[in-house]
Design a protein around this motif. Structure first.
Motif, short mmCIF file in Angstrom:
data_model
loop_
_atom_site.label_atom_id
_atom_site.label_comp_id
_atom_site.label_asym_id
_atom_site.label_seq_id
_atom_site.Cartn_x
_atom_site.Cartn_y
_atom_site.Cartn_z
N THR A 140 8.50 -11.92 3.61
CA THR A 140 9.34 -12.32 2.48
C THR A 140 8.58 -12.17 1.17
O THR A 140 9.14 -11.75 0.14
CB THR A 140 9.83 -13.76 2.65
N LEU A 141 7.31 -12.52 1.19
CA LEU A 141 6.47 -12.35 0.01
C LEU A 141 6.39 -10.87 -0.39
O LEU A 141 6.46 -10.53 -1.58
CB LEU A 141 5.07 -12.90 0.27
N SER A 142 6.25 -9.99 0.61
CA SER A 142 6.20 -8.56 0.30
C SER A 142 7.51 -8.07 -0.30
O SER A 142 7.51 -7.22 -1.21
CB SER A 142 5.86 -7.76 1.57
N LEU A 143 8.64 -8.59 0.18
CA LEU A 143 9.94 -8.22 -0.39
C LEU A 143 10.03 -8.69 -1.84
O LEU A 143 10.51 -7.94 -2.72
CB LEU A 143 11.06 -8.84 0.44
N ALA A 144 9.57 -9.91 -2.11
CA ALA A 144 9.60 -10.42 -3.48
C ALA A 144 8.70 -9.58 -4.39
O ALA A 144 9.08 -9.25 -5.53
CB ALA A 144 9.16 -11.88 -3.49
N LEU A 145 7.52 -9.23 -3.90
CA LEU A 145 6.61 -8.39 -4.69
C LEU A 145 7.25 -7.03 -4.99
O LEU A 145 7.11 -6.50 -6.09
CB LEU A 145 5.29 -8.21 -3.95
N LEU A 146 7.93 -6.47 -4.00
CA LEU A 146 8.58 -5.17 -4.20
C LEU A 146 9.62 -5.26 -5.30
O LEU A 146 9.69 -4.39 -6.19
CB LEU A 146 9.21 -4.70 -2.89
N LEU A 147 10.46 -6.29 -5.27
CA LEU A 147 11.51 -6.43 -6.27
C LEU A 147 10.91 -6.62 -7.67
O LEU A 147 11.39 -6.03 -8.65
CB LEU A 147 12.41 -7.61 -5.92
#
Length: 393
Positions: free
Chosen positions: A64-71
């Motif tokens: 989830t952290l990686s998804l947030a970083l991507l956005l």
């Protein structure tokens, strides 16, 4: 006649916090490595042997952290292109920066693959499949474009020399290999028959594309090291990038073998199973050799004053691909040795990620990482003197 010059404002210090309006001016495509490194910690953790599995909620949180970083990075890079288009174009024409456009592809793919493996726990299967399909399609398109465009620019615009060869050149070439490794996860969710076989063989084609391009480029990297000496201290961690195509290709052939039964005729399915072992074992052996070689260079660089830079993220994603590659070998050979190797490599990955993430967070808080480059040593200092019309001070 005497004319007075206007006082020049002092140059901004590299360590000063950048104004909000220009905070993204120096944000390059290399920042996507943060997303890649974070996503692979989650994805590789799911490949660990069952007795040593990291708690699934922990891995899902990291994903989830990686998804947030991507956005966040997608939004920041969009602002960069809108408000600092001159810098964005300069990045494409800079041989040291342009290869990092492959990181965008791999960030999209890594987060998409994690959605189907881990994100489904929170989003549900249907949403996870849709998210993975969207990110896989976008990441594959960007990766194929980068694999063609960046080498083309290097050939016709960049005018690089043999002494400028770095492992960074591999980044746009390995992006299709990431598609090849993660694409098979979507095969079971396609209609039976032609759609499944088409995606599988498309992944095999991208495997070959990336592998052959890597085999042409890797001798240049190794030859540069042997004839030109070690890379600059700050660039030394980039030697770990060579592990990317090695570990990812081993992961890919294992994924082909996993999904081939029932998708392609029996002889081909058996061939994929054989390929997973006969290709994966020797390539993983070379990956371990290169890991030791690169680690020795990093130790040397650290003793000579190497300190943190964004290249430290090279310690994460490439090592993570070796974790998933070793996990694939453990699945197809049943050897305890590969299980142990998977655990050791994951411990190395986790330590590297914690270190890189902590140092990056400190650099962001202090403003160092988003500040512009410092003035070159020895550059003339600005003055406020008076200048005569004949140019004599």
């Amino acid at each position: 006649m005497v004319t007075a010059t206007r006082p020049l404002s002092p140059l901004p210090r590299a360590t000063a916090r950048p104004p909000r309006a220009t905070a993204v001016r120096h944000l390059g495509p290399n920042w996507y490595a943060c997303v890649m490194g974070t996503a692979i910690v989650a994805g590789a953790g799911a490949a660990l042997p069952a007795p040593a599995t990291v708690p699934r909620p922990v891995l899902t949180t990291v994903w989830t952290l990686s998804l947030a970083l991507l956005l966040v990075l997608l939004a920041a890079r969009a602002l960069h292109w809108v408000h600092h288009r001159d810098r964005a174009r300069a990045h494409l024409l800079d041989p040291a920066v342009a290869p990092f456009y492959g990181c965008l592809s791999m960030a999209l793919l890594a987060v998409g693959g994690g959605a189907l493996t881990l994100g489904r726990d929170w989003t549900g299967l249907r949403a996870a499949v849709v998210l993975d399909a969207v990110l896989f399609t976008a990441g594959t398109a960007v990766g194929l474009a980068a694999a063609v465009t960046v080498p083309y620019l290097m050939a016709v615009r960049h005018r690089v020399t043999a002494r400028e060869v770095t492992p960074v050149w591999l980044l746009p070439l390995v992006a299709p290999m990431v598609s090849a490794a993660l694409g098979p996860r979507l095969v079971p969710y396609l209609p039976e028959g032609q759609p499944r076989a088409t995606l599988l063989f498309a992944c095999v084609a991208m495997f070959g594309l990336s592998l052959l391009a890597t085999l042409m480029t890797l001798p240049l990297v190794f030859g540069r090291l042997l004839t030109g000496g070690p890379p600059p201290l700050a660039l030394t961690p980039a030697l770990f990038l060579v592990l990317g195509p090695l570990g990812q290709s081993t992961t890919a052939v294992g994924a082909f073998a996993d999904v081939a039964p029932g998708v392609v005729p029996a002889p081909y399915a058996e061939g994929f199973r054989v390929l997973a072992v006969l290709y994966g074992v020797p390539v993983m052996g070379f990956a371990l050799l290169w890991l030791c070689f690169a680690a020795a260079h990093v130790v040397r660089a650290w003793r000579r004053g190497m300190r943190f830079s964004m290249t430290w993220w090279s310690f994460t994603f490439p090592v993570g691909t070796c974790v998933t590659g070793a996990g694939a070998l453990a699945s197809h050979t049943g050897l305890l040795l590969h299980d142990v190797l998977t655990l050791v490599l994951y411990a190395l990955l986790a330590g590297a990620w914690i270190t890189a993430a902590w140092c990056t967070a400190r650099g962001l808080v202090s403003g160092v990482l988003l500040a512009g480059p410092a003035p070159a040593p020895g550059a003339p200092r600005p003055t406020t003197g008076r200048t005569r019309s004949d140019g004599v001070r």
